[in-house]
Write a protein that holds these residues in place. Structure first.
Motif, PDB file in Angstrom:
ATOM      1  N   ARG A 185     -50.059 -19.029  13.525  1.00  0.00           N
ATOM      2  CA  ARG A 185     -50.346 -17.830  14.294  1.00  0.00           C
ATOM      3  C   ARG A 185     -49.515 -16.663  13.776  1.00  0.00           C
ATOM      4  N   VAL A 186     -50.048 -15.471  13.927  1.00  0.00           N
ATOM      5  CA  VAL A 186     -49.329 -14.292  13.457  1.00  0.00           C
ATOM      6  C   VAL A 186     -49.148 -13.314  14.611  1.00  0.00           C
ATOM      7  N   PHE A 187     -47.907 -12.854  14.801  1.00  0.00           N
ATOM      8  CA  PHE A 187     -47.651 -11.735  15.715  1.00  0.00           C
ATOM      9  C   PHE A 187     -47.556 -10.486  14.860  1.00  0.00           C
ATOM     10  N   VAL A 188     -48.299  -9.457  15.231  1.00  0.00           N
ATOM     11  CA  VAL A 188     -48.236  -8.219  14.470  1.00  0.00           C
ATOM     12  C   VAL A 188     -47.673  -7.123  15.360  1.00  0.00           C
TER      13      VAL A 188
ATOM     14  N   ASN B 104     -48.694 -24.862  12.162  1.00  0.00           N
ATOM     15  CA  ASN B 104     -48.409 -24.450  13.558  1.00  0.00           C
ATOM     16  C   ASN B 104     -47.222 -23.503  13.711  1.00  0.00           C
ATOM     17  N   GLU B 105     -46.824 -22.854  12.672  1.00  0.00           N
ATOM     18  CA  GLU B 105     -45.713 -21.919  12.792  1.00  0.00           C
ATOM     19  C   GLU B 105     -46.191 -20.595  13.359  1.00  0.00           C
ATOM     20  N   VAL B 106     -45.233 -19.831  13.863  1.00  0.00           N
ATOM     21  CA  VAL B 106     -45.541 -18.489  14.334  1.00  0.00           C
ATOM     22  C   VAL B 106     -44.832 -17.503  13.416  1.00  0.00           C
ATOM     23  N   ILE B 107     -45.593 -16.593  12.829  1.00  0.00           N
ATOM     24  CA  ILE B 107     -45.051 -15.625  11.885  1.00  0.00           C
ATOM     25  C   ILE B 107     -45.083 -14.252  12.544  1.00  0.00           C
ATOM     26  N   LEU B 108     -44.012 -13.482  12.363  1.00  0.00           N
ATOM     27  CA  LEU B 108     -44.024 -12.116  12.877  1.00  0.00           C
ATOM     28  C   LEU B 108     -43.969 -11.141  11.715  1.00  0.00           C
ATOM     29  N   THR B 109     -44.735 -10.068  11.812  1.00  0.00           N
ATOM     30  CA  THR B 109     -44.645  -9.030  10.794  1.00  0.00           C
ATOM     31  C   THR B 109     -44.775  -7.673  11.469  1.00  0.00           C
ATOM     32  N   LEU B 110     -44.371  -6.630  10.745  1.00  0.00           N
ATOM     33  CA  LEU B 110     -44.450  -5.290  11.324  1.00  0.00           C
ATOM     34  C   LEU B 110     -45.153  -4.377  10.339  1.00  0.00           C
ATOM     35  N   GLY B 111     -45.999  -3.514  10.884  1.00  0.00           N
ATOM     36  CA  GLY B 111     -46.728  -2.600  10.021  1.00  0.00           C
ATOM     37  C   GLY B 111     -47.680  -3.365   9.122  1.00  0.00           C
ATOM     38  N   SER B 112     -48.039  -2.748   8.012  1.00  0.00           N
ATOM     39  CA  SER B 112     -48.992  -3.408   7.136  1.00  0.00           C
ATOM     40  C   SER B 112     -48.539  -3.314   5.698  1.00  0.00           C
ATOM     41  N   SER B 113     -48.722  -4.396   4.973  1.00  0.00           N
ATOM     42  CA  SER B 113     -48.411  -4.389   3.552  1.00  0.00           C
ATOM     43  C   SER B 113     -49.428  -5.275   2.869  1.00  0.00           C
ATOM     44  N   ILE B 114     -49.980  -4.815   1.764  1.00  0.00           N
ATOM     45  CA  ILE B 114     -51.005  -5.601   1.071  1.00  0.00           C
ATOM     46  C   ILE B 114     -50.429  -6.953   0.669  1.00  0.00           C
ATOM     47  N   THR B 115     -49.170  -6.928   0.229  1.00  0.00           N
ATOM     48  CA  THR B 115     -48.538  -8.171  -0.198  1.00  0.00           C
ATOM     49  C   THR B 115     -48.503  -9.181   0.937  1.00  0.00           C
ATOM     50  N   VAL B 116     -48.183  -8.702   2.133  1.00  0.00           N
ATOM     51  CA  VAL B 116     -48.107  -9.613   3.277  1.00  0.00           C
ATOM     52  C   VAL B 116     -49.490 -10.165   3.603  1.00  0.00           C
ATOM     53  N   ILE B 117     -50.518  -9.296   3.586  1.00  0.00           N
ATOM     54  CA  ILE B 117     -51.883  -9.770   3.860  1.00  0.00           C
ATOM     55  C   ILE B 117     -52.248 -10.881   2.887  1.00  0.00           C
TER      56      ILE B 117
ATOM     57  N   ASN C 181     -41.101 -18.348  14.287  1.00  0.00           N
ATOM     58  CA  ASN C 181     -40.429 -19.219  13.330  1.00  0.00           C
ATOM     59  C   ASN C 181     -39.940 -18.483  12.097  1.00  0.00           C
ATOM     60  N   MET C 182     -40.649 -17.415  11.723  1.00  0.00           N
ATOM     61  CA  MET C 182     -40.250 -16.697  10.531  1.00  0.00           C
ATOM     62  C   MET C 182     -40.775 -15.270  10.583  1.00  0.00           C
ATOM     63  N   VAL C 183     -39.973 -14.342  10.089  1.00  0.00           N
ATOM     64  CA  VAL C 183     -40.421 -12.955   9.972  1.00  0.00           C
ATOM     65  C   VAL C 183     -40.748 -12.724   8.503  1.00  0.00           C
ATOM     66  N   ILE C 184     -41.948 -12.261   8.223  1.00  0.00           N
ATOM     67  CA  ILE C 184     -42.320 -11.957   6.843  1.00  0.00           C
ATOM     68  C   ILE C 184     -42.728 -10.495   6.768  1.00  0.00           C
ATOM     69  N   VAL C 185     -42.065  -9.731   5.922  1.00  0.00           N
ATOM     70  CA  VAL C 185     -42.390  -8.305   5.820  1.00  0.00           C
ATOM     71  C   VAL C 185     -42.435  -7.877   4.356  1.00  0.00           C
ATOM     72  N   GLY C 186     -43.035  -6.730   4.128  1.00  0.00           N
ATOM     73  CA  GLY C 186     -43.000  -6.128   2.800  1.00  0.00           C
ATOM     74  C   GLY C 186     -41.900  -5.086   2.764  1.00  0.00           C
ATOM     75  N   ALA C 187     -41.560  -4.611   1.564  1.00  0.00           N
ATOM     76  CA  ALA C 187     -40.506  -3.608   1.448  1.00  0.00           C
ATOM     77  C   ALA C 187     -41.006  -2.440   0.618  1.00  0.00           C
TER      78      ALA C 187
END
Lengths: 456, 395
Positions: free
Chosen positions: A278-281, A251-264, A320-326
């Protein structure tokens, strides 16, 4: 060598035209190219490691020079932008443009950092393999030399080290300098036992019989290790994704920006393990890669919300958490990331939301962002921002002042300082930003940090 | 302050000792020295930090009365030592002369403190009559202990002694040799150490070049040979930059640095120490040296560094530290008062009434969160790397 020339040139042209996109693809292609360079390289009987290193270095130099940021046009624009951003002082602007000659000279190139990283990795691999062979050879040699040891001490006058001591010293040459080796290092160059590892005359004493087998062995070992490296690059997504369930909870909410294969891959791996979240994009203007990501996630059955980049701050309190690629991870733990991420990181810090960065080990770069605004950015075509013709009357060069009043700047990257990054997840596990130097010490040797020979 | 620092117990003890007029025998590791010996083994003037006196003598712009004061303090001890060397037993005589040897080396302005310490220890090896490694080690240990206790305020003296002792006891290269060659190797290394320290400065200067960009303004505090080397190298490679120098009260070491920079044709501006916050907005980066780098990654440096770092942090300016790796010390100060106090006289120019207390501490501690990067001969390090290096060495 003539065959590899063609290959290298082809790759250089691809890089220049930016036909290769994404650091993973670049890393993989670079490694494969270097592998073929190594296998085609004819190796002399002595100094094989040095010959190999030189070959790789010259190719590496070409590849790094192909990087588009370093070329004049872009450099001028970058300098200009910096000038304008600094309080708009005319004097500053002049300083910035006046200084650009210098920057081009001594700044290491930064465009596609993955190329440089892989070149350095391969150089490190060669050094390592050479060293392991040399120490093995000394082990064998010492057996025959033991009997003469007593005489040597009296004859030569200078103290003769035993094989074990030399081996210990040789091992320390690859390690980055440390307090421990501060006092130990020098005597081996001064008292000079003929086996100074990667230094050059590594097999002055060894019998000619095993020379040919050794030279083949070195090459074989190196190619084997490069293959492993390619394998690692190919599988890094899976290894990172494996850790997904440890970080994403129910039940966490994850936020990410743009697209990264690693994140997918990371998100999908958590989904496959029956986590529901849930994911916020954020859409990631101006390239809108976030739309692609959202489609992908929905196709895999994840609850997804698309927001504009400017809505990040409004939504961050529910995340709850931001997950992004670099794009790249610098030596101080800062990251070069798609534009807009610094803003996300600041919003996350404001609301104490963990900011997690996923990065394969090939993105680790042993350089420091000396002056990120100028050196690390790539300015993309303004066509992503504006449609053709839309602003054409504002961009008229013929108007009074000689240059247009409207500038369109489209930088590709943001620099996120290390204090904003809560956690790095690499294929070897989770790390703190201040731990990055340690990984760098493991994967690169200090001699290779500067691949380009500076004009002196 | 006492309730925050565990060291207040130590401080109290010291105060009691002082009150009773007893010598600070707790600092001496030698077994129960007789009172006359303790006097000679001790720093002639424990109220004043010998380390900062030497620094001021080397780098400060010295006023005449301060010079007289310093000479009165320093000049006393070699005479004392020489006159009493014949009377006391050979063992303590050796320790005393280690200190003499160290002081001789220390007087050379170009020589780093740690180098002087290691040269002094090398002198012990050379004059030693030991026949086994173990004997030699014990002798060295005694000598280094007496050196360390002679001037507890000098961090790089302690660090240099520790580093050399570590080399003697730990190095694998020594295990396989006979005693004489091991001894000569130790001597050779000790001789080379001066070179290492000189080279370290060059390496640091090279490493830091990438960080100095054209048109930047650099703030420096006090006089540091490494920082001077960094700036010198930058100006030699024709970088265009401006330097703001603090005055560096009370020994005014900043004036000396500004003199040196002016000789190099670097545009330099002098600030009084209290003008740092006022001029911080035009500064791009701060460069400071360090007297010692401690385990937390923080630095101990000349008084005023901490407040500069605080101001820099609040204005988001990077603080760079240039320090040789032999200044890494095994200390973990918890706060400003948690260090051996290093005092020095301050000349206010007017007589101060006896009821007014004067803060005479010569240095402060800057915690690691206020430092951006450390330039050392081991490479460019983040503060957290320092503890890692120290653990590797002393584990």
């Amino acid at each position: 060598m003539p065959d590899t020339h063609a290959l290298v040139n082809e790759f250089v042209i691809k890089l220049k035209k930016r036909k290769v996109e994404g650091s993973k693809a670049t890393a993989k292609l670079t490694a494969e190219l270097l592998r073929s360079v190594i296998s085609q390289q004819r190796i002399p009987h002595t100094n094989q490691a040095v010959a190999l290193i030189d070959a790789i270095k010259s190719v590496g130099e070409q590849l790094i020079a192909a990087n588009p940021v370093e070329r004049d046009g872009d450099k001028v624009t970058a300098a200009k932008v910096q000038g304008f951003m600094r309080t708009g002082g005319v004097g500053l602007w002049e300083e910035a443009t006046g200084g650009r000659e210098k920057e081009r000279e001594d700044g290491d190139s930064f465009g596609e950092l993955a190329v440089g990283n892989i070149v350095r990795r391969v150089l490190h691999i060669i050094r390592e393999e050479d060293l392991s062979l040399t120490t093995a050879a000394i082990g064998g040699l010492s057996l025959s030399a033991v009997s003469d040891d007593e005489d040597d001490v009296e004859q030569d006058g200078h103290p003769v080290l035993s094989a074990a001591a030399v081996a210990a010293a040789a091992r320390s040459t690859l390690r980055p300098p440390s307090l421990q080796t501060l006092l130990e290092d020098l005597p081996h160059s001064a008292a000079a036992p003929p086996t100074s590892s990667s230094g050059g005359d590594s097999d002055g004493k060894s019998k000619s019989a095993d020379k040919s087998s050794r030279s083949r062995k070195l090459k074989h070992n190196v190619i084997e290790a490069v293959n492993e490296l390619i394998q690692d690059i190919a599988t890094c997504h899976e290894q990172i994704a494996e850790q997904a369930v440890e970080h994403i909870h129910q039940n966490e909410v994850i936020l990410t920006l743009g697209s990264s294969i690693t994140v997918i891959e990371f998100l999908c791996a958590a989904k496959e393990k029956k986590r529901s979240f849930r994911v916020f994009v954020a859409e990631g203007a101006p390239r809108y890669q976030g739309h692609v990501l959202a489609k992908e996630l929905v196709a895999r059955g994840l609850q997804t919300t698309v927001i504009t980049d400017s809505a990040v701050f409004a939504m961050i309190s529910r995340v709850n958490m931001v997950i992004v690629g670099a794009h790249a991870v610098m030596a101080n733990g800062g990251i070069i990331a798609p534009v807009g991420l610094n803003m996300v990181a600041l919003a996350a810090q404001r609301h104490a939301v963990p900011f997690v960065v996923l990065a394969g080990i090939h993105k680790l770069c042993p350089l420091y962002p000396h002056n990120p605004e100028v050196l690390l950015n790539e300015l993309k075509s303004p066509s992503e921002l504006l449609d053709f013709g839309e602003f054409s009357d504002c961009l008229d060069f013929g108007s009074g002042t000689g240059y247009p009043l409207l500038h369109v700047v489209n930088p590709a990257f943001d620099y996120v300082p290390p204090k904003l990054v809560s956690l790095f997840i690499t294929d070897t596990g989770g790390h703190n930003a201040s731990y990055m130097y340690r990984l760098i010490a493991d994967y690169y040797s200090a001699d290779d940090f500067v691949v380009q020979r500076r004009p002196s | 302050m006492w309730y925050r620092s565990a060291s207040f117990i130590l401080d109290k003890q010291q105060e009691e000792n002082d009150a009773e007029g007893k010598p600070e025998s707790r600092l001496l590791s030698t077994a129960s020295p007789s009172s006359s010996m303790a006097d000679t083994l001790q720093n002639p003037n424990p109220q004043i930090s010998a380390y900062y006196q030497t620094r001021a003598a080397h780098h400060g712009v010295v006023t005449t009365d301060w010079l007289a004061q310093a000479q009165a303090a320093v000049g006393r001890d070699p005479d004392d030592g020489v006159s009493e060397i014949s009377i006391i037993s050979t063992d303590s005589g050796k320790q005393l002369s280690v200190i003499d040897e160290f002081n001789n080396w220390r007087k050379q302005p170009d020589l780093a403190e740690a180098v002087a310490a290691i040269r002094a220890l090398a002198w012990v090896i050379r004059s030693s009559e030991a026949t086994t490694m173990m004997e030699l080690e014990i002798e060295l240990k005694k000598a280094s202990d007496s050196l360390k206790s002679w001037d507890t305020t000098s961090i790089s003296l302690t660090a240099g002694c520790d580093l050399f002792m570590r080399y003697v006891t730990r190095t694998s290269a020594l295990e396989y040799e006979d005693f004489n060659s091991a001894k000569s190797r130790l001597l050779e290394r000790a001789e080379k150490f001066g070179e290492i320290s000189y080279k370290a400065r060059k390496i640091i200067a090279m490493l830091s070049q990438d960080f100095i960009f054209d048109g930047c303004t650099i703030l420096v505090h006090g006089f540091s040979r490494v920082v001077l080397e960094v700036l010198k190298t930058a100006s030699q490679s024709r970088k265009l930059f401006r330097v703001l120098c603090t005055e560096g009260r009370p020994d005014r070491t900043g004036l000396r640095l500004s003199n040196e920079l002016a000789k190099l044709d670097v545009p330099v501006k002098l600030l009084i120490d209290s003008a740092v916050a006022y001029s911080m907005d035009e500064v791009d980066m701060i460069f400071v040296g360090a007297d010692g780098v401690v385990e937390s990654g923080g630095i101990i440096n000349m008084m005023g560094t901490y407040q500069i770092a605080l101001v820099a942090k609040s204005m988001n300016k990077p603080v760079y530290v240039a320090a040789e790796s032999y200044k890494f010390a095994r200390l973990y100060p918890l706060d400003q008062k948690d260090m051996v106090p290093a005092l020095r006289p301050i000349d206010f120019g007017v007589p101060i009434p006896s009821k007014v207390e004067v803060e005479t501490s010569a240095r402060d501690y800057t915690p690691p969160q206020y430092l951006t990067l450390l330039f050392t001969d081991l490479g460019v390090l983040t503060p957290s790397v320092v503890s890692d290096e120290l653990i590797q060495l002393y584990l």
